[in-house]
Write a protein that holds these residues in place. Structure first.
Motif, PDB file in Angstrom:
ATOM      1  N   LYS A 246       0.677  -1.133  -0.018  1.00  0.00           N
ATOM      2  CA  LYS A 246      -0.122   0.151  -0.104  1.00  0.00           C
ATOM      3  C   LYS A 246       0.653   1.224   0.011  1.00  0.00           C
ATOM      4  O   LYS A 246       2.058   1.359   0.598  1.00  0.00           O
ATOM      5  CB  LYS A 246      -0.836   0.025   1.279  1.00  0.00           C
ATOM      6  CG  LYS A 246      -1.930   0.983   1.369  1.00  0.00           C
ATOM      7  CD  LYS A 246      -2.828   0.877   2.673  1.00  0.00           C
ATOM      8  CE  LYS A 246      -3.825   1.849   2.763  1.00  0.00           C
ATOM      9  NZ  LYS A 246      -4.583   1.832   3.932  1.00  0.00           N
ATOM     10  N   GLY A 247       0.174   2.314  -0.519  1.00  0.00           N
ATOM     11  CA  GLY A 247       1.287   3.664  -0.725  1.00  0.00           C
ATOM     12  C   GLY A 247      -0.054   4.832  -0.611  1.00  0.00           C
ATOM     13  O   GLY A 247      -0.994   4.696  -1.366  1.00  0.00           O
ATOM     14  N   VAL A 248       0.375   5.809  -0.225  1.00  0.00           N
ATOM     15  CA  VAL A 248      -0.352   7.057  -0.662  1.00  0.00           C
ATOM     16  C   VAL A 248       0.573   8.246  -0.934  1.00  0.00           C
ATOM     17  O   VAL A 248       1.882   8.456  -0.736  1.00  0.00           O
ATOM     18  CB  VAL A 248      -1.067   7.554   0.735  1.00  0.00           C
ATOM     19  CG1 VAL A 248      -2.000   6.597   1.073  1.00  0.00           C
ATOM     20  CG2 VAL A 248      -0.254   7.939   1.867  1.00  0.00           C
ATOM     21  N   VAL A 249       0.029   9.234  -1.494  1.00  0.00           N
ATOM     22  CA  VAL A 249       0.697  10.553  -1.869  1.00  0.00           C
ATOM     23  C   VAL A 249      -0.247  11.623  -1.713  1.00  0.00           C
ATOM     24  O   VAL A 249      -1.408  11.465  -1.840  1.00  0.00           O
ATOM     25  CB  VAL A 249       1.191  10.448  -3.340  1.00  0.00           C
ATOM     26  CG1 VAL A 249       0.167  10.350  -4.132  1.00  0.00           C
ATOM     27  CG2 VAL A 249       2.001  11.725  -3.509  1.00  0.00           C
ATOM     28  N   VAL A 250       0.237  12.680  -0.897  1.00  0.00           N
ATOM     29  CA  VAL A 250      -0.596  13.997  -0.583  1.00  0.00           C
ATOM     30  C   VAL A 250       0.106  15.138  -0.874  1.00  0.00           C
ATOM     31  O   VAL A 250       1.387  15.195  -1.044  1.00  0.00           O
ATOM     32  CB  VAL A 250      -0.834  14.132   0.977  1.00  0.00           C
ATOM     33  CG1 VAL A 250      -1.552  12.597   1.519  1.00  0.00           C
ATOM     34  CG2 VAL A 250       0.454  14.116   1.598  1.00  0.00           C
ATOM     35  N   GLU A 251      -0.692  16.212  -1.263  1.00  0.00           N
ATOM     36  CA  GLU A 251      -0.085  17.631  -1.567  1.00  0.00           C
ATOM     37  C   GLU A 251      -0.801  18.664  -0.699  1.00  0.00           C
ATOM     38  O   GLU A 251      -1.865  18.531  -0.202  1.00  0.00           O
ATOM     39  CB  GLU A 251      -0.681  17.979  -2.955  1.00  0.00           C
ATOM     40  CG  GLU A 251       0.080  19.267  -3.146  1.00  0.00           C
ATOM     41  CD  GLU A 251      -0.174  19.971  -4.471  1.00  0.00           C
ATOM     42  OE1 GLU A 251       0.320  21.024  -4.996  1.00  0.00           O
ATOM     43  OE2 GLU A 251      -0.900  19.415  -5.546  1.00  0.00           O
ATOM     44  N   VAL A 252       0.443  19.247   0.234  1.00  0.00           N
ATOM     45  CA  VAL A 252      -0.253  20.213   1.242  1.00  0.00           C
ATOM     46  C   VAL A 252       0.375  21.616   0.795  1.00  0.00           C
ATOM     47  O   VAL A 252       1.880  21.582   0.732  1.00  0.00           O
ATOM     48  CB  VAL A 252       0.547  19.759   2.547  1.00  0.00           C
ATOM     49  CG1 VAL A 252      -0.138  20.866   3.719  1.00  0.00           C
ATOM     50  CG2 VAL A 252       0.128  18.542   2.961  1.00  0.00           C
ATOM     51  N   ASN A 253      -0.489  22.586   0.475  1.00  0.00           N
ATOM     52  CA  ASN A 253       0.119  23.915  -0.045  1.00  0.00           C
ATOM     53  C   ASN A 253       0.254  24.818   1.001  1.00  0.00           C
ATOM     54  O   ASN A 253      -0.385  25.005   2.028  1.00  0.00           O
ATOM     55  CB  ASN A 253      -0.903  24.287  -1.042  1.00  0.00           C
ATOM     56  CG  ASN A 253      -0.796  23.381  -2.327  1.00  0.00           C
ATOM     57  OD1 ASN A 253      -1.892  23.062  -2.885  1.00  0.00           O
ATOM     58  ND2 ASN A 253       0.403  23.150  -3.111  1.00  0.00           N
ATOM     59  N   SER A 254       1.303  25.648   0.708  1.00  0.00           N
ATOM     60  CA  SER A 254       1.361  27.065   1.558  1.00  0.00           C
ATOM     61  C   SER A 254       1.643  28.048   0.743  1.00  0.00           C
ATOM     62  O   SER A 254       1.741  27.978  -0.526  1.00  0.00           O
ATOM     63  CB  SER A 254       2.690  26.793   2.440  1.00  0.00           C
ATOM     64  OG  SER A 254       3.739  26.582   1.725  1.00  0.00           O
ATOM     65  N   GLU A 255       1.897  29.350   0.971  1.00  0.00           N
ATOM     66  CA  GLU A 255       1.693  30.405   0.437  1.00  0.00           C
ATOM     67  C   GLU A 255       3.295  30.655  -0.290  1.00  0.00           C
ATOM     68  O   GLU A 255       3.264  31.149  -1.513  1.00  0.00           O
ATOM     69  CB  GLU A 255       1.474  31.642   1.158  1.00  0.00           C
ATOM     70  CG  GLU A 255      -0.103  31.868   1.308  1.00  0.00           C
ATOM     71  CD  GLU A 255      -0.301  33.193   2.304  1.00  0.00           C
ATOM     72  OE1 GLU A 255      -0.089  34.286   1.751  1.00  0.00           O
ATOM     73  OE2 GLU A 255      -0.972  32.912   3.395  1.00  0.00           O
ATOM     74  N   THR A 256       4.349  30.295   0.543  1.00  0.00           N
ATOM     75  CA  THR A 256       5.509  30.838   0.073  1.00  0.00           C
ATOM     76  C   THR A 256       6.536  29.532   0.247  1.00  0.00           C
ATOM     77  O   THR A 256       6.331  28.461   1.009  1.00  0.00           O
ATOM     78  CB  THR A 256       6.622  31.755   0.946  1.00  0.00           C
ATOM     79  OG1 THR A 256       6.595  31.250   2.260  1.00  0.00           O
ATOM     80  CG2 THR A 256       5.437  32.891   0.846  1.00  0.00           C
ATOM     81  N   ASP A 257       7.643  29.520  -0.539  1.00  0.00           N
ATOM     82  CA  ASP A 257       8.636  28.245  -0.486  1.00  0.00           C
ATOM     83  C   ASP A 257       9.247  28.040   1.068  1.00  0.00           C
ATOM     84  O   ASP A 257       9.800  27.201   1.426  1.00  0.00           O
ATOM     85  CB  ASP A 257       9.460  28.612  -1.612  1.00  0.00           C
ATOM     86  CG  ASP A 257      10.615  27.340  -1.891  1.00  0.00           C
ATOM     87  OD1 ASP A 257      10.216  26.080  -1.791  1.00  0.00           O
ATOM     88  OD2 ASP A 257      11.640  27.597  -1.948  1.00  0.00           O
TER      89      ASP A 257
ATOM     90  N   VAL B  10       0.669   6.959  -9.559  1.00  0.00           N
ATOM     91  CA  VAL B  10       0.127   8.518  -9.135  1.00  0.00           C
ATOM     92  C   VAL B  10       1.223   9.238  -8.986  1.00  0.00           C
ATOM     93  O   VAL B  10       2.188   9.006  -8.680  1.00  0.00           O
ATOM     94  CB  VAL B  10      -0.601   8.492  -8.045  1.00  0.00           C
ATOM     95  CG1 VAL B  10      -1.103   9.979  -7.681  1.00  0.00           C
ATOM     96  CG2 VAL B  10      -1.890   7.550  -7.831  1.00  0.00           C
ATOM     97  N   ARG B  11       1.300  10.289  -9.948  1.00  0.00           N
ATOM     98  CA  ARG B  11       2.311  11.382 -10.036  1.00  0.00           C
ATOM     99  C   ARG B  11       1.814  12.796  -9.462  1.00  0.00           C
ATOM    100  O   ARG B  11       1.111  13.258 -10.177  1.00  0.00           O
ATOM    101  CB  ARG B  11       2.915  11.445 -11.334  1.00  0.00           C
ATOM    102  CG  ARG B  11       4.024  12.438 -11.587  1.00  0.00           C
ATOM    103  CD  ARG B  11       4.357  12.533 -13.290  1.00  0.00           C
ATOM    104  NE  ARG B  11       5.655  13.377 -13.428  1.00  0.00           N
ATOM    105  CZ  ARG B  11       5.608  14.752 -13.487  1.00  0.00           C
ATOM    106  NH1 ARG B  11       4.420  15.443 -13.476  1.00  0.00           N
ATOM    107  NH2 ARG B  11       6.680  15.554 -13.924  1.00  0.00           N
TER     108      ARG B  11
END
Length: 307
Positions: free
Chosen positions: A70-81, A281-282
């Motif tokens: 099993k595997g997962v991938v997530v994207e967590v966004n912020s305003e700046t690098d 998934v990419r």
């Protein structure tokens, strides 16, 4: 009539490689429609771009976590690098990936899930209050096989399991787990580099295939080719297109003399059993999100009361 700006011309030039004047003409002809302008250039033979390239603009981190089948991938966004280098934010991303692994990839379920006494949503809000930037769990995906492995690759990693891009690849096989894991990682690296749109032609969005066929047909129609000839050219052109965008038909980046399908078949001897790519998934950070550009000098001047 839409106003054609220098920024629009620049964006079209970067995505197609066509000349500046050709890009301006394409945008003028299509009333500023970027996608239609890309097609216009291709029909004129002025661009080799086969697919629209998404503008990566949002910041944050992609987190990937795999364990066995099993595997997962997530994207967590912020305003700046800058936030991507913040230890609290990095810990938040790893925690979210673990929760997604445990409860599934539905974003709302992940946000509602608890770690200790707090929900993930509350943890995100706490991080916003502490760090002082807006953050959001944008998306999550998971893959699982009944037997085999799910492997991952994180590109541009800032910590183990989190970076600018994350890929997971599921391999269905009764073979040796360690050999499968190594093959899976190679395939995940390939997916990161080659960005396939689907596993095989049948998995492509019919709208994308239709657009490709229309572009090819119109291009040769404008050259005066008869319809029966155009049909054969389009069929041949689609085969070439499939080799560019379908994972199994792409040239394997670790051995370009073979297709991915051939490389997987050859690996079966080492693995000790048949191997099937069950899915991939990419996630590339911020793909498909446009970030508003700002004049930093003007903002500083405004903040200090200067003009």
């Amino acid at each position: 009539m839409a106003t054609i700006t220098a920024a629009m011309v620049k964006d079209l030039r970067e995505s197609t490689g066509a000349g500046m004047m050709d890009c301006k003409a394409a945008l003028t002809e299509t009333n500023g429609d970027m996608e239609a302008a890309q097609d216009w250039l291709r029909k004129k033979g002025l661009s080799k771009a086969a697919k629209k390239s998404g503008r990566v603009a949002a910041e944050g981190l992609i987190g990937a976590l795999t364990k066995g089948t099993k595997g997962v991938v997530v994207e967590v966004n912020s305003e700046t690098d800058f936030v991507a280098r913040n230890g609290q934010f990095q810990g938040l991303v790893k925690m979210i990936a673990q929760v997604a692994f445990d409860v599934g990839a539905d974003v709302e379920k992940v946000k509602a899930a608890k770690v200790g006494d707090v929900t993930i949503e509350a943890a995100i809000n706490d991080a916003i209050a502490t760090i002082g930037e807006n953050m959001t769990l944008r998306r999550a995906a998971s893959l699982e096989v009944s037997q085999g492995v799910v492997s991952s690759y994180v590109h541009g990693a800032v910590i183990d399991g989190a970076g600018k891009m994350g890929v997971i690849v599921a391999l269905e096989s009764p073979g040796k787990a360690d050999e499968l894991a190594a093959l899976g990682r190679q395939l995940a690296m390939h997916v990161a580099a080659a960005n396939p749109l689907a596993l095989e032609p049948a998995g492509l969005d019919p709208a994308i295939v239709k657009r490709e066929k229309d572009v090819l047909a119109d291009k040769y129609r404008q050259q005066g080719k008869p319809e029966n000839v155009i049909e054969k050219i389009v069929e041949s052109g689609l085969k070439t297109y499939y080799k560019e965008v379908c994972l199994l038909e792409q040239a394997f980046i670790h051995d370009t003399g073979k297709s991915v399908a051939q490389a997987v078949k050859e690996a079966e001897g080492k693995v000790g059993g048949p191997v099937k790519i069950a899915g991939f998934v990419r996630y590339a950070l911020g793909e498909g999100i446009e970030k508003q550009e700002s004049d930093f000098a003007a903002e500083v001047a405004a903040a200090s009361g200067k003009k």
